[in-house]
Design a protein around this motif. Structure first.
Motif, PDB file in Angstrom:
ATOM      1  N   ASN A 253       0.804  -1.225   0.000  1.00  0.00           N
ATOM      2  CA  ASN A 253       0.000   0.000   0.000  1.00  0.00           C
ATOM      3  C   ASN A 253       0.837   1.276   0.000  1.00  0.00           C
ATOM      4  O   ASN A 253       0.336   2.344   0.311  1.00  0.00           O
ATOM      5  CB  ASN A 253      -0.923   0.014   1.219  1.00  0.00           C
ATOM      6  CG  ASN A 253      -1.911  -1.136   1.171  1.00  0.00           C
ATOM      7  OD1 ASN A 253      -2.344  -1.512   0.084  1.00  0.00           O
ATOM      8  ND2 ASN A 253      -2.226  -1.702   2.321  1.00  0.00           N
ATOM      9  N   SER A 254       2.130   1.145  -0.331  1.00  0.00           N
ATOM     10  CA  SER A 254       2.980   2.338  -0.320  1.00  0.00           C
ATOM     11  C   SER A 254       3.035   2.972  -1.708  1.00  0.00           C
ATOM     12  O   SER A 254       3.040   2.276  -2.718  1.00  0.00           O
ATOM     13  CB  SER A 254       4.399   1.956   0.093  1.00  0.00           C
ATOM     14  OG  SER A 254       4.378   1.395   1.382  1.00  0.00           O
ATOM     15  N   ASP A 255       3.120   4.306  -1.743  1.00  0.00           N
ATOM     16  CA  ASP A 255       3.254   4.999  -3.028  1.00  0.00           C
ATOM     17  C   ASP A 255       4.690   5.008  -3.517  1.00  0.00           C
ATOM     18  O   ASP A 255       4.955   5.106  -4.693  1.00  0.00           O
ATOM     19  CB  ASP A 255       2.750   6.443  -2.904  1.00  0.00           C
ATOM     20  CG  ASP A 255       1.260   6.482  -2.644  1.00  0.00           C
ATOM     21  OD1 ASP A 255       0.545   5.634  -3.223  1.00  0.00           O
ATOM     22  OD2 ASP A 255       0.814   7.332  -1.849  1.00  0.00           O
ATOM     23  N   VAL A 256       5.583   4.973  -2.575  1.00  0.00           N
ATOM     24  CA  VAL A 256       6.983   4.937  -2.985  1.00  0.00           C
ATOM     25  C   VAL A 256       7.727   3.936  -2.106  1.00  0.00           C
ATOM     26  O   VAL A 256       7.482   3.847  -0.895  1.00  0.00           O
ATOM     27  CB  VAL A 256       7.628   6.340  -2.929  1.00  0.00           C
ATOM     28  CG1 VAL A 256       7.494   6.980  -1.558  1.00  0.00           C
ATOM     29  CG2 VAL A 256       9.117   6.288  -3.272  1.00  0.00           C
ATOM     30  N   ILE A 257       8.584   3.135  -2.765  1.00  0.00           N
ATOM     31  CA  ILE A 257       9.425   2.187  -2.025  1.00  0.00           C
ATOM     32  C   ILE A 257      10.870   2.411  -2.489  1.00  0.00           C
ATOM     33  O   ILE A 257      11.129   2.518  -3.685  1.00  0.00           O
ATOM     34  CB  ILE A 257       9.019   0.734  -2.296  1.00  0.00           C
ATOM     35  CG1 ILE A 257       7.600   0.488  -1.741  1.00  0.00           C
ATOM     36  CG2 ILE A 257      10.003  -0.232  -1.649  1.00  0.00           C
ATOM     37  CD1 ILE A 257       7.024  -0.855  -2.105  1.00  0.00           C
ATOM     38  N   VAL A 258      11.747   2.507  -1.521  1.00  0.00           N
ATOM     39  CA  VAL A 258      13.149   2.767  -1.827  1.00  0.00           C
ATOM     40  C   VAL A 258      13.981   1.691  -1.139  1.00  0.00           C
ATOM     41  O   VAL A 258      13.711   1.351   0.011  1.00  0.00           O
ATOM     42  CB  VAL A 258      13.528   4.167  -1.282  1.00  0.00           C
ATOM     43  CG1 VAL A 258      15.013   4.353  -1.265  1.00  0.00           C
ATOM     44  CG2 VAL A 258      12.864   5.261  -2.099  1.00  0.00           C
ATOM     45  N   ALA A 259      14.953   1.148  -1.870  1.00  0.00           N
ATOM     46  CA  ALA A 259      15.806   0.121  -1.255  1.00  0.00           C
ATOM     47  C   ALA A 259      17.256   0.368  -1.630  1.00  0.00           C
ATOM     48  O   ALA A 259      17.558   0.831  -2.734  1.00  0.00           O
ATOM     49  CB  ALA A 259      15.377  -1.263  -1.720  1.00  0.00           C
ATOM     50  N   ASP A 260      18.115   0.080  -0.714  1.00  0.00           N
ATOM     51  CA  ASP A 260      19.552   0.216  -0.996  1.00  0.00           C
ATOM     52  C   ASP A 260      20.353  -0.580   0.033  1.00  0.00           C
ATOM     53  O   ASP A 260      19.830  -0.950   1.084  1.00  0.00           O
ATOM     54  CB  ASP A 260      19.978   1.686  -0.956  1.00  0.00           C
ATOM     55  CG  ASP A 260      21.207   1.952  -1.848  1.00  0.00           C
ATOM     56  OD1 ASP A 260      21.894   0.988  -2.234  1.00  0.00           O
ATOM     57  OD2 ASP A 260      21.461   3.139  -2.145  1.00  0.00           O
ATOM     58  N   SER A 261      21.615  -0.813  -0.302  1.00  0.00           N
ATOM     59  CA  SER A 261      22.541  -1.459   0.634  1.00  0.00           C
ATOM     60  C   SER A 261      23.557  -0.431   1.080  1.00  0.00           C
ATOM     61  O   SER A 261      24.025   0.369   0.269  1.00  0.00           O
ATOM     62  CB  SER A 261      23.269  -2.614  -0.048  1.00  0.00           C
ATOM     63  OG  SER A 261      22.332  -3.575  -0.442  1.00  0.00           O
ATOM     64  N   TYR A 262      23.893  -0.487   2.357  1.00  0.00           N
ATOM     65  CA  TYR A 262      24.819   0.504   2.907  1.00  0.00           C
ATOM     66  C   TYR A 262      25.979  -0.194   3.597  1.00  0.00           C
ATOM     67  O   TYR A 262      25.809  -1.278   4.154  1.00  0.00           O
ATOM     68  CB  TYR A 262      24.089   1.397   3.917  1.00  0.00           C
ATOM     69  CG  TYR A 262      22.963   2.185   3.297  1.00  0.00           C
ATOM     70  CD1 TYR A 262      23.195   3.439   2.744  1.00  0.00           C
ATOM     71  CD2 TYR A 262      21.668   1.653   3.239  1.00  0.00           C
ATOM     72  CE1 TYR A 262      22.166   4.156   2.152  1.00  0.00           C
ATOM     73  CE2 TYR A 262      20.636   2.354   2.650  1.00  0.00           C
ATOM     74  CZ  TYR A 262      20.889   3.609   2.106  1.00  0.00           C
ATOM     75  OH  TYR A 262      19.874   4.313   1.525  1.00  0.00           O
ATOM     76  N   TYR A 263      27.111   0.472   3.579  1.00  0.00           N
ATOM     77  CA  TYR A 263      28.292  -0.071   4.253  1.00  0.00           C
ATOM     78  C   TYR A 263      28.962   1.028   5.071  1.00  0.00           C
ATOM     79  O   TYR A 263      29.166   2.141   4.605  1.00  0.00           O
ATOM     80  CB  TYR A 263      29.286  -0.625   3.225  1.00  0.00           C
ATOM     81  CG  TYR A 263      30.607  -1.024   3.828  1.00  0.00           C
ATOM     82  CD1 TYR A 263      30.693  -2.106   4.706  1.00  0.00           C
ATOM     83  CD2 TYR A 263      31.774  -0.324   3.537  1.00  0.00           C
ATOM     84  CE1 TYR A 263      31.909  -2.471   5.282  1.00  0.00           C
ATOM     85  CE2 TYR A 263      33.000  -0.683   4.105  1.00  0.00           C
ATOM     86  CZ  TYR A 263      33.053  -1.754   4.978  1.00  0.00           C
ATOM     87  OH  TYR A 263      34.252  -2.112   5.541  1.00  0.00           O
ATOM     88  N   SER A 264      29.265   0.676   6.296  1.00  0.00           N
ATOM     89  CA  SER A 264      30.016   1.587   7.164  1.00  0.00           C
ATOM     90  C   SER A 264      31.244   0.811   7.637  1.00  0.00           C
ATOM     91  O   SER A 264      31.119  -0.287   8.171  1.00  0.00           O
ATOM     92  CB  SER A 264      29.115   1.986   8.344  1.00  0.00           C
ATOM     93  OG  SER A 264      29.826   2.746   9.285  1.00  0.00           O
ATOM     94  N   PRO A 265      32.434   1.344   7.405  1.00  0.00           N
ATOM     95  CA  PRO A 265      33.655   0.546   7.618  1.00  0.00           C
ATOM     96  C   PRO A 265      34.096   0.461   9.082  1.00  0.00           C
ATOM     97  O   PRO A 265      33.555   1.161   9.944  1.00  0.00           O
ATOM     98  CB  PRO A 265      34.711   1.308   6.823  1.00  0.00           C
ATOM     99  CG  PRO A 265      34.282   2.732   6.916  1.00  0.00           C
ATOM    100  CD  PRO A 265      32.760   2.703   6.957  1.00  0.00           C
TER     101      PRO A 265
END
Lengths: 859, 295
Positions: A253-265
């Motif tokens: 039911n979302s109008d926008v979906i955002v996905a990503d992978s993140y890395y913190s060293p």
């Protein structure tokens, strides 16, 4: 005292430019060198002149201000620098550092400054491999070297040869590796000799036979079924999940979906003072250790256990810390020092060099995070899905703790109608993950704040409005199910940010290759450890013969001026003038239990104890004064250094009171303990780090009304203005504005200094810092290679303190330091996107990454 | 080898005597900013240190008609603050200012920067681009050698430690021959940082503004400072135009071939960056030529 100081020294104290004091003498020299050939320098010239002096506590702002001020005095433009800032008021006054004088003159004693005659100097032998079996350790040749007095290996540890992280929950570290080495910081032996040179030479003669084992260098390798086991029980340190609502439906039911992978060293604390300590054997067979520890009682316990001594026979004197930032919360070489003093009977010292410190001390955990978030056209968030994997390194340390915390805060300071967060932390053969300013907060905020920025852009929302639309407030429910009850100031920080931004001057690019960007980051952070951990502290005040007061506090001063703040609290509550009070910290023989500097809890926990004890102490003073003077208690009060009556007339000086009572064998003292409100673990976690037990079983669900993960939280919003060089990928942070909730600022200048230092750390974290490991060996070996920011990377910084009273805190104050680093990184990263349209999701966003991303964008 | 002797001669001939006496087993030390670290970390060992920092006759910057001479013991700070250099070869001052920090620049010397033979030595690069010559003294006398010949091809200095000391560097003032230079450097941060890449260029033109000669030196892409000769050749015969510079910069990227480095970055990035920095430097040098009214 201050009148003897040079204007540079005076100015450094007056402007709050001195924090831990470790870098200060160097700054004094560089400033003097500059002013000797350039009496009227510009800010840029000052920055250049001090760019070879690293300061990790501050943001350089105050140092520059102080040098300007001193220069004006030296030129004769202004007469002098004020010597104090006391205005009769204690709370809300920027009292100067009570140790300023000894810091600017270089007389503050750090552990490595302690000297005993006949002292031995120690050197450690570290593992040659990240993962290996130890077949044999032969020390014969080392023992033969003239001047070598003691060679220690695992067989010389009378106790279990084990210790562990916070509270010693998992005791998986060895003082000396016995069967196996699990990373390159494992200690195999130590040599103590008449000089460091002899010890170093002897260490190189120790022969170790290893059988190398296959190494595990990432948590993804570690989680495989066929991965080599680093510890017998397997490679998983901790996993936990929280689920709230139906995310699948919510995403649908979302109008926008955002996905990503993140890395913190992995990151190094890079405190200026490497680990150093001194130990002696006492006449009673016990041990005294001087060591810069954030947790002297943890050291005491770990030393006693491994030396097989009763705990009261081990005295730990916490020395002044030349910065710590969480890196001195774990035991490092303290037990070795204790053993050496025990076995040799002589005073012993060991100071790690930078290379040793880098491999032996803990680090910020590397995090790998997959985020998927949704929102609706009206700007409301719908769902959060996050998967967090962290690299715990060779031993458990604080890994489980940091992970639990990351899970709790994975959604940032927002309301998520549905959420599912999974986290897991694994052993690897890398350096050990530990406590580091932010404690699991920074990594997840980097991810969630990047997601917020992306969603706001896709929905066409202003990034501040979008956050305001979803920010927590009193009555909101967090993703763990805590109902927020008081002092929830995130919206106020956002509103203030919006107001200031609307009139703020935007920097102009310095040339045509450069683009300016503006980014927002927000965040919240706990006060004190929580999730079931019991935060307690104490304070003892005692009147001394000369009418001064000794106030022993369970606080630890890591250079953040905790002693000054505790002095202010005691002065306000007793009525005694601040310079009659000496705060003592760190000495296990004198201070109350509970000393542990973690999670911004000092003001709340040690501060509340100090407040309580001070109130008691004032009562005691009046009681004794009434008895001596024959007046009623109600007629008396304390004023500066005397007891006065209702008309303000002196009844007796505190020195007279002290003399009278002490000569009769009486003591005037008050002691108090403070235990912060109960906190609760993550609901449903079958294996929480700090479980709440009932009938011998772990409680899994809690009363909704009582449920809270931490004592309280603080909140902030920051705006970063940056410039990207499109040709080279370099990013320069031009300006950071911060909007910070502090409850009540006890010492506003201190608050600003903490914020500036945290933001400065954030600049490095965002753009240049990384502790690089390759197959278990660190490539980053020097301070230079860490990439911590210098004065030339320093942005302009401005902070607005928002005082949303905190009912739990002393004088309605909250702790403040770690929080300021939390939003800086995402604010800078979001600003990079704003400037040039590239999204860097792997830190640091150095020139290489920005350059390659720009290239990819342009095809 | 165990360190046994530490000398601080005040005269050059004494220094030459001492090193001859130790027959290659002594190290000459100027500022000591590299040497001390190498000794401390057991990377090298030596029987004796000959600290030449007291030899005042090797510490000067002077202009003799069209030539600038810089004594080998001139510190980086002196290079930064010297008015002759600022006026005539400001890119050399700029390069010196990018080294380490003020504390390091106060003791580190230009001679040391060249003899330590690092491939990205910040002052060696502009000196090489300026076609500087080194005057080398030994008990046999004095010789003048182009800077580029002070390096062994596989890396390291070609100076004979048993007999030689660099006395000074000299080069023609570029503007006198219608020349101008520029320096570019990218590092992890702006102070106390090793270069990811650095480059120094000098262009010379004739009275019709046609490039007659060019030097492009770049580091660290090889065991020693790297002269991009193909790119230099590309420039010769052309006028000062951006598209020519672009072709030359591309040529540099191809011939320089930087390696992968954990601390400095991946090879593709450094290769492309070399193109960017060289282009920027060529444009700046050309702008200086035009500003000075030479071209």
């Amino acid at each position: 005292m201050m009148e003897d100081l040079h204007p540079i020294q005076k100015a450094l104290i007056y402007h709050g430019a001195v924090q831990c004091g470790f870098c200060t003498p160097g700054i004094v020299m560089s400033a003097q060198s500059l002013l000797s050939y350039n009496p009227n320098p510009t800010d840029d010239e000052i920055k250049k002149a001090i760019s070879g002096n690293l300061c990790r506590c501050g943001g350089y702002d105050r140092i520059i201000k102080a040098i300007n001020n001193a220069a004006a005095v030296m030129r004769g433009d202004i007469e002098k620098i004020p010597e104090h800032s006391y205005n009769g008021k204690m709370i809300g006054t920027s009292l100067l550092d009570v140790e300023g004088n000894v810091k600017v003159t270089g007389r503050l004693k750090f552990a490595d400054d302690i000297y005993f005659d006949d002292m031995l100097y120690g050197k450690v032998l570290l593992s040659a491999y990240p993962h290996a079996e130890i077949l044999s350790v032969v020390t014969k040749e080392a023992e033969k070297v003239p001047g070598v007095r003691l060679v220690l290996t695992a067989k010389d540890v009378p106790g279990p040869n084990r210790y562990g992280g916070l509270g010693g929950l998992v005791q998986d570290e060895s003082v000396f590796a016995d069967e196996k080495v699990r990373f390159i910081g494992d200690t195999i032996a130590a040599v103590f000799a008449d000089t460091y040179e002899i010890a170093e030479k002897a260490v190189r003669l120790i022969k170790v036979d290893y059988r190398q084992l296959q190494g595990v260098f990432s948590p993804f390798q570690a989680m495989k079924n066929d991965a080599p086991k680093i510890h017998e029980q397997g490679n998983l340190i901790k996993e936990a999940t929280i689920t709230d609502g139906d995310i699948h439906k919510a995403f649908e039911n979302s109008d926008v979906i955002v996905a990503d992978s993140y890395y913190s060293p992995i990151l190094e604390h890079a405190y200026m003072e490497p680990e150093a300590g001194v130990a002696i054997r006492n006449k009673d067979g016990g041990i005294t250790i001087w060591y810069p520890s954030q947790g002297p009682f943890i050291v005491q316990r770990s030393v006693a256990k491994n030396l097989n001594l009763p705990i009261e026979k081990v005295r730990v004197v916490g020395t002044c810390m030349g910065g710590a930032f969480g890196g001195k919360a774990d035991v490092c070489i303290e037990i070795i020092l204790g053993l050496a003093a025990l076995h040799s009977g002589r005073p012993v010292k060991m100071a790690l060099n930078r290379k040793e410190s880098f491999v032996m001390s803990t680090k910020r955990h590397a995090y790998f995070m997959d985020y998927k978030t949704g929102a609706n056209k009206d700007g409301k968030l719908t769902a959060l899905q996050a998967k967090i994997v962290s690299d715990g390194g060779a031993y458990a340390g604080h890994s489980a703790d940091v992970l639990e915390q990351s899970i709790v805060f994975a959604g940032g300071p927002y309301v998520w109608p549905a959420s599912h967060v999974e986290g897991a932390c694994y052993y690897t053969n890398n350096v050990i993950g530990g406590a580091f300013r932010g404690f699991g907060m920074n990594q997840v905020h980097f991810a969630v704040e990047s997601q917020m920025d992306k969603m706001a852009r896709e929905l066409g929302f202003d990034p501040i409005d979008f956050r305001l639309e979803n920010a927590l407030e009193i009555g909101s429910r967090t993703i763990t199910g805590e109902i927020m009850k008081h002092s929830v100031a995130i919206k106020e920080t956002l509103r203030k940010a919006k107001e200031i931004l609307s009139n703020e001057e935007i920097p102009v690019p310095s040339n045509s290759n450069k683009k300016i960007g503006i980014g927002i980051g927000a965040g919240y952070k706990n006060i004190g450890a929580g999730r079931g951990f019991v935060n307690f502290g104490g304070a003892v005040l005692e009147l001394k013969e000369n009418g001064t007061v000794e106030a022993c506090s369970s606080a630890c001063d890591l250079g953040q001026h905790t002693k000054t703040v505790m002095t202010q609290i005691a002065a306000e509550a007793t009525g005694i003038r601040y310079d009659k009070i000496t705060v003592i910290t760190g000495d296990s023989r004198h201070i109350p239990h509970g000393a542990f500097a973690i999670g911004q809890r000092q003001v709340t926990v040690a501060g509340n104890a100090m407040l309580k004890a001070s109130k008691e102490f004032k009562k005691m003073l009046l009681l004794h004064a009434a008895k001596i003077s024959g007046k009623m208690i109600d007629e008396l009060s304390v004023s500066e250094d005397k007891i006065v009556d209702l008309h303000g007339n002196t009844v007796m000086g505190l020195d007279e009171l002290a003399f009278h009572e002490i000569s009769q064998g009486k003591k005037i003292l008050a002691e108090s303990k403070y235990t912060a409100p109960q906190t609760y673990p993550i609901k449903g976690d079958p294996n929480p780090l700090y479980p709440i037990m009932k009938d011998g079983k772990i409680v899994l669900d809690y009363d909704e009304n009582d449920y809270r993960n931490y004592i309280t939280y603080n909140y902030c919003t920051q705006i970063a203005f940056i410039e990207v060089d499109e040709q080279t990928g370099e990013v320069q942070v031009k300006k950071v504005l911060g909007f910070h909730d502090v409850g009540k600022a006890i010492n506003p200048q201190n608050c600003h200094a903490q914020l500036e230092g945290s933001v400065m750390m954030g600049v490095g974290y965002a753009l240049s810092e990384e502790f690089i490991m390759h197959e278990g060996i660190n490539i980053t070996e020097t301070l230079r290679d860490t990439g911590i920011a210098t004065s030339l990377e320093m942005p302009e910084k401005r902070f607005y303190l928002i005082e949303d009273p905190e009912p739990i805190g002393p004088f309605q104050a909250k702790g403040l330091s770690e929080i300021a680093l939390v939003p800086t990184v995402p604010a800078i990263l979001n600003a990079i996107y704003d400037a040039v349209g590239v999204r860097i999701s792997s830190l640091p966003a150095n020139a290489e990454k920005v350059f390659l991303a720009l290239q990819e964008k342009e095809g | 080898m165990l360190l046994q002797d530490y000398y601080m001669p005040e005269r050059l001939e004494d220094a030459l005597d001492i090193i001859a006496h130790h027959n290659g087993r002594a190290k000459v030390m100027a500022g000591g900013t590299d040497l001390f670290l190498q000794l401390q970390q057991h990377e090298i060992s030596t029987e004796a240190i000959v600290d030449i920092s007291n030899i005042k006759e090797l510490r000067y910057i002077k202009k003799e008609s069209d030539i600038i001479k810089i004594g080998a013991l001139t510190t980086h700070t002196e290079l930064v603050r010297n008015s002759i250099l600022k006026e005539e070869v400001s890119f050399l001052s700029e390069a010196a200012e990018s080294i380490g920090s003020e504390q390091i620049r106060n003791v580190g010397t230009v001679g040391g920067n060249v003899v330590s033979a690092q491939p990205a030595a910040d002052t060696a690069l502009p000196l090489m681009a300026l076609n500087a010559k080194a005057t080398i003294l030994s008990q046999r006398g004095e010789k003048e050698v182009p800077l580029s010949e002070l390096y062994k091809p596989q890396g390291g200095t070609a100076i004979d430690p048993s007999s030689e000391i660099i006395a000074c560097f000299s080069f023609s003032i570029p503007a006198k021959n219608r020349g101008a230079g520029a320096f570019r450097r990218l590092a992890k941060r702006k102070a106390l940082a090793l270069p990811i890449l650095n480059t120094a260029v000098v262009l010379w033109v004739d009275d019709k503004n046609i490039i007659t000669d060019a030097r492009i030196v770049i580091g660290p892409v090889a065991p020693i400072p790297f002269r991009a000769k193909e790119a230099e050749n590309v420039l010769i015969g052309f006028s000062l135009e951006k598209n020519v510079f672009e072709i030359a910069a591309k040529t540099v990227a191809n011939e320089a071939c930087p390696r992968e480095s954990f601390l400095r970055g991946c090879a593709p990035f450094r290769q492309d960056l070399s193109q960017v920095l060289v282009l920027q430097a060529l444009i700046e040098a050309s702008e200086t030529l035009q500003k000075k009214g030479v071209a």
